[in-house]
Motif scaffolding. Structure first.
Motif, mmCIF file in Angstrom:
data_model
loop_
_atom_site.group_PDB
_atom_site.id
_atom_site.type_symbol
_atom_site.label_atom_id
_atom_site.label_comp_id
_atom_site.label_asym_id
_atom_site.label_seq_id
_atom_site.Cartn_x
_atom_site.Cartn_y
_atom_site.Cartn_z
ATOM 1 N N ARG A 1 0.832 -1.213 0.000
ATOM 2 C CA ARG A 1 0.000 0.000 0.000
ATOM 3 C C ARG A 1 0.859 1.253 0.000
ATOM 4 N N GLU A 30 3.837 1.552 -1.208
ATOM 5 C CA GLU A 30 4.420 1.685 -2.545
ATOM 6 C C GLU A 30 3.404 2.279 -3.520
ATOM 7 N N GLU A 31 2.157 1.831 -3.418
ATOM 8 C CA GLU A 31 1.105 2.386 -4.283
ATOM 9 C C GLU A 31 0.889 3.861 -3.992
ATOM 10 N N ASP A 32 0.824 4.191 -2.706
ATOM 11 C CA ASP A 32 0.583 5.590 -2.321
ATOM 12 C C ASP A 32 1.742 6.490 -2.729
ATOM 13 N N ALA A 33 2.957 5.951 -2.743
ATOM 14 C CA ALA A 33 4.124 6.754 -3.096
ATOM 15 C C ALA A 33 4.105 7.145 -4.567
ATOM 16 N N ARG A 34 3.417 6.374 -5.385
ATOM 17 C CA ARG A 34 3.363 6.669 -6.822
ATOM 18 C C ARG A 34 2.517 7.898 -7.129
ATOM 19 N N GLU A 35 1.483 8.094 -6.324
ATOM 20 C CA GLU A 35 0.580 9.219 -6.545
ATOM 21 C C GLU A 35 0.433 9.991 -5.245
#
Length: 82
Positions: free
Chosen positions: A49, A51-56
């Protein structure tokens, strides 16, 4: 292959863990194994999660500024209450 691990617990925590295992209807070793598996999966999910949040960005710049301003106001108010 199994590896034996030793964990040192204080008396109070040991009693809580034994009670939790009994409540779950299992022995202490199986209960601890299940808890460790759950924690490992939860940590993996949290990393994914993050890692996903770091993208956006989670917030726009304006939203983040407003949140930080509100946080500062609450902190100042809490300090002034003393």
């Amino acid at each position: 292959m199994s590896t034996q691990v030793s964990v040192k617990l204080d008396d109070e925590l040991l009693a809580e863990v034994k009670a939790a295992a009994a409540d779950a209807g299992t022995n202490l070793s199986d209960w601890v194994r299940q808890v460790l598996q759950h924690q490992a999966l939860a940590a993996k999910a949290m990393r994914a999660r993050a890692e996903e949040d770091a993208r956006e960005p989670v917030y726009t710049d304006e939203q983040e500024a407003a949140l930080m301003a509100a946080r500062r106001r609450r902190a100042i108010a809490a300090l002034e209450e003393r």
